[in-house]
Design an enzyme around this catalytic site. Structure first.
Site, PDB file in Angstrom:
ATOM      1  N   GLU A 264       0.844  -1.197   0.000  1.00  0.00           N
ATOM      2  CA  GLU A 264       0.000   0.000   0.000  1.00  0.00           C
ATOM      3  C   GLU A 264       0.871   1.237   0.000  1.00  0.00           C
ATOM      4  O   GLU A 264       2.076   1.157   0.237  1.00  0.00           O
ATOM      5  CB  GLU A 264      -0.970  -0.027   1.192  1.00  0.00           C
ATOM      6  CG  GLU A 264      -0.342  -0.108   2.543  1.00  0.00           C
ATOM      7  CD  GLU A 264      -1.352  -0.445   3.650  1.00  0.00           C
ATOM      8  OE1 GLU A 264      -2.423  -1.032   3.378  1.00  0.00           O
ATOM      9  OE2 GLU A 264      -1.063  -0.123   4.802  1.00  0.00           O
TER      10      GLU A 264
ATOM     11  N   HIS B 252      -0.995   7.892  14.160  1.00  0.00           N
ATOM     12  CA  HIS B 252      -1.739   6.649  14.389  1.00  0.00           C
ATOM     13  C   HIS B 252      -2.910   7.001  15.300  1.00  0.00           C
ATOM     14  O   HIS B 252      -2.710   7.390  16.449  1.00  0.00           O
ATOM     15  CB  HIS B 252      -0.818   5.615  15.046  1.00  0.00           C
ATOM     16  CG  HIS B 252      -1.528   4.351  15.455  1.00  0.00           C
ATOM     17  ND1 HIS B 252      -1.234   3.123  14.929  1.00  0.00           N
ATOM     18  CD2 HIS B 252      -2.519   4.138  16.354  1.00  0.00           C
ATOM     19  CE1 HIS B 252      -2.018   2.210  15.474  1.00  0.00           C
ATOM     20  NE2 HIS B 252      -2.810   2.800  16.351  1.00  0.00           N
TER      21      HIS B 252
ATOM     22  N   ARG C  45      -9.659  -7.328  20.240  1.00  0.00           N
ATOM     23  CA  ARG C  45      -9.326  -7.665  21.629  1.00  0.00           C
ATOM     24  C   ARG C  45      -9.240  -6.390  22.446  1.00  0.00           C
ATOM     25  O   ARG C  45      -9.341  -5.287  21.914  1.00  0.00           O
ATOM     26  CB  ARG C  45      -7.968  -8.371  21.659  1.00  0.00           C
ATOM     27  CG  ARG C  45      -6.907  -7.492  21.029  1.00  0.00           C
ATOM     28  CD  ARG C  45      -5.510  -8.016  21.224  1.00  0.00           C
ATOM     29  NE  ARG C  45      -4.568  -7.374  20.335  1.00  0.00           N
ATOM     30  CZ  ARG C  45      -3.978  -6.199  20.540  1.00  0.00           C
ATOM     31  NH1 ARG C  45      -4.256  -5.509  21.646  1.00  0.00           N
ATOM     32  NH2 ARG C  45      -3.138  -5.697  19.669  1.00  0.00           N
TER      33      ARG C  45
HETATM   34  P1  ADP Z   1       1.193  -4.730  12.613  1.00  0.00           P
HETATM   35  O1  ADP Z   1      -0.042  -5.572  12.635  1.00  0.00           O
HETATM   36  O2  ADP Z   1       2.422  -5.491  12.205  1.00  0.00           O
HETATM   37  O3  ADP Z   1       1.359  -3.909  13.849  1.00  0.00           O
HETATM   38  P2  ADP Z   1       0.027  -2.432  11.171  1.00  0.00           P
HETATM   39  O4  ADP Z   1      -0.609  -2.532   9.825  1.00  0.00           O
HETATM   40  O5  ADP Z   1      -0.865  -2.217  12.334  1.00  0.00           O
HETATM   41  O6  ADP Z   1       0.982  -3.707  11.379  1.00  0.00           O
HETATM   42  O7  ADP Z   1       1.087  -1.256  11.144  1.00  0.00           O
HETATM   43  C1  ADP Z   1       1.944  -1.009  12.238  1.00  0.00           C
HETATM   44  C2  ADP Z   1       2.597   0.334  12.094  1.00  0.00           C
HETATM   45  O8  ADP Z   1       3.344   0.395  10.860  1.00  0.00           O
HETATM   46  C3  ADP Z   1       1.626   1.514  12.038  1.00  0.00           C
HETATM   47  O9  ADP Z   1       1.225   1.977  13.314  1.00  0.00           O
HETATM   48  C4  ADP Z   1       2.475   2.511  11.291  1.00  0.00           C
HETATM   49  O10 ADP Z   1       3.424   3.070  12.202  1.00  0.00           O
HETATM   50  C5  ADP Z   1       3.240   1.679  10.272  1.00  0.00           C
HETATM   51  N1  ADP Z   1       2.509   1.576   8.976  1.00  0.00           N
HETATM   52  C6  ADP Z   1       1.637   0.614   8.582  1.00  0.00           C
HETATM   53  N2  ADP Z   1       1.134   0.852   7.355  1.00  0.00           N
HETATM   54  C7  ADP Z   1       1.704   2.012   6.927  1.00  0.00           C
HETATM   55  C8  ADP Z   1       1.600   2.815   5.710  1.00  0.00           C
HETATM   56  N3  ADP Z   1       0.813   2.462   4.702  1.00  0.00           N
HETATM   57  N4  ADP Z   1       2.330   3.951   5.661  1.00  0.00           N
HETATM   58  C9  ADP Z   1       3.156   4.321   6.682  1.00  0.00           C
HETATM   59  N5  ADP Z   1       3.300   3.614   7.827  1.00  0.00           N
HETATM   60  C10 ADP Z   1       2.595   2.476   7.962  1.00  0.00           C
END
Ligand code: ADP
Length: 447
Positions: free
Chosen positions: A200, A208, A291
């Site tokens: 993406e 966040h 959760r």
């Molecule tokens: P996980 O399940 O491994 O924690 P997430 O999808 O929740 O993965 O993403 C964790 C962190 O990674 C986010 O809080 C953000 O800091 C970073 N992140 C995820 N997707 C993106 C994106 N498209 N662009 C920039 N940072 C991202």
């Protein structure tokens, strides 16, 4: 209502769930590994059962050991807390198949949200904005290159089964994309046994922001506002606040309503969190956590609702009993995660706690299971306490947080308290002016 709940967890969250149960007149069963024999969650429970050796895979992650403990103790229900088995759909299924109630969502929703591509698709259909991306697993490099050039670089390659920030690779240009895909596939295969990846658009300066939801399974859904969890290092949160300094009332109500509506459409039940990245006034879904979250207390502090109690009531079949308009927000709350780790290098620092003195006073809450003489075991997560402070507004909250951090004594091990203290006088932080990359720059982890 349940008579007895088994808590399949340890540390502060086991104690947190015990407290809610006790206030509801429900007896609790603690489970523990041999490394946690003298742990506070064991000492304060009505009953406790040893479920195995220190390694989590042989104790806190052992489904047979936990189900046996529930059977022996005659528990009615199991609360998984966070981490460990909390997002394991087959555990939730087995709990129900063995005649216990799982205090959490339906297994089908745990599975759906555990598959990031399916989750993204499901919430998109339910009206939630998502990050533009490959819209499915990458299986053809030429197609991937075409889609990525349409979105624009940089793009972030992510694992479908991802979690804990693993399996993510950044590609700054078309030249880097094939390798980033291969590396992410390899890492995902090793970490999750599933090498499927998607990509993406990489957002360069997002915050966040996550929305807390409560749903009772009868179509009643409320949102409890947002939490800003942008202060992270290595994709792990260190400090969270509610409300977010970046949102106004209108935006808050809009995104809250979108999240609640989507959860209703999906037919979700229990507490849940929809996580977004927020950049230039737009929200982009990244994942849903099915959760209880570590940072749930800040939401409790500004709404006065006990989220664990709500989860227990919902699991017992009770309707929410209130509507969105009944949810009132008051003041500002911040949580500092206190980890047993070096404040500069983040290296774990297990060991014996010497003197211990927790802060107190108006608006101060400490969720922790440590005490003087407690030995922090090396086998588990390094978080040993959460300092949660509430104030009438953000300024009062910061003032109270400064004095609480100064009061907090944890001798014998290194903790993240000095880092939090440093943060409290940083202009950007004080102004609420930070994104998800800010903390790593602040501590020098970005190079
Ligand atoms: P996980 O399940 O491994 O924690 P997430 O999808 O929740 O993965 O993403 C964790 C962190 O990674 C986010 O809080 C953000 O800091 C970073 N992140 C995820 N997707 C993106 C994106 N498209 N662009 C920039 N940072 C991202």
């Amino acid at each position: 209502m349940f008579e007895k709940v088994l808590i399949a967890n340890r540390g502060e969250i086991a104690l947190r769930i015990q407290r809610a149960c006790r206030e509801m007149g429900i007896r609790t069963v603690a489970v523990h590994s041999t490394a946690d024999e003298t742990a506070m969650h064991v000492r304060l429970a009505d009953e406790s059962i040893c479920i195995g050796p220190p390694a989590a895979k042989d104790s806190y992650l052992s489904v047979p050991a936990i189900l046996t403990a529930a059977a022996i103790s005659n528990a009615d229900a199991i609360h998984p807390g966070y981490g460990f088995l909390s997002e394991n759909a087959s555990f939730a299924t087995m709990v129900e198949e063995h005649g216990f109630t799982f205090i959490g969502p339906k297994p089908e929703h745990i599975s759906l949200m555990g598959d990031k591509i399916a989750a993204k698709q499901a919430v998109k259909e339910a009206g939630i904005p998502v990050v533009p991306g490959s819209d499915g697993a990458v299986d053809d490099i030429d197609v991937a290159l075409k889609v990525a050039s349409g979105i624009g670089y940089p793009v972030l390659v992510k694992a479908t089964a991802g979690g804990g920030g693993r399996g993510m690779k950044l590609a700054n240009s078309a030249d880097e994309l094939p390798d980033a895909i291969k590396m992410a596939q390899k890492e995902a295969e090793a970490a999750f046994g599933n090498g499927e990846v998607y990509f993406e658009k990489y957002l360069t300066k997002p915050r966040h922001i996550e929305i807390q939801i409560l749903a009772d399974g009868f179509g009643n859904v409320v949102h409890l506002g947002e939490r800003d969890c942008s202060l992270q290092r290595r994709h792990q949160k260190l400090l969270e606040e509610a409300p977010s300094p970046a949102l106004n009332e209108d935006t808050r109500q809009k995104i809250g309503a979108i999240a609640a509506e989507a959860v209703k459409k999906i037919g979700y039940r229990s507490a849940g969190t929809i996580e977004f990245l927020y950049e230039d006034g737009e929200f982009y879904f990244i994942e849903m956590n099915t959760r209880l979250q570590v940072e749930h207390p800040i939401t409790e502090m500004i709404t006065g609702l006990d989220i664990v109690r709500e989860m227990v009531r919902i699991a017992a079949g009770a309707p929410l009993g209130y509507e969105q308009d009944d949810v009132r927000f008051s003041g500002h709350a911040i949580e500092c995660r206190i980890n047993a780790e070096h404040p500069g290098t983040f290296m774990p620092s297990p060991g014996t706690i010497g003197d211990y003195h927790a802060p107190g006073g108006l608006g101060v809450r400490v969720d922790s299971a440590i005490y003087s003489g407690y030995v922090v075991p090396p086998h588990y997560d390094s978080m040993i306490a959460k300092l949660i402070v509430h104030g009438a507004n953000r300024n009062e909250c910061l003032m109270r947080l400064r004095r609480s951090l100064a009061e907090y004594v944890i001798d014998g091990i290194e903790t993240s308290i000095p880092l939090h203290q440093k943060l409290m006088s940083e202009v950007d932080f004080v102004n609420g002016d930070y994104d998800i990359h800010w903390l790593e720059k602040f501590v020098g982890l970005d190079d």
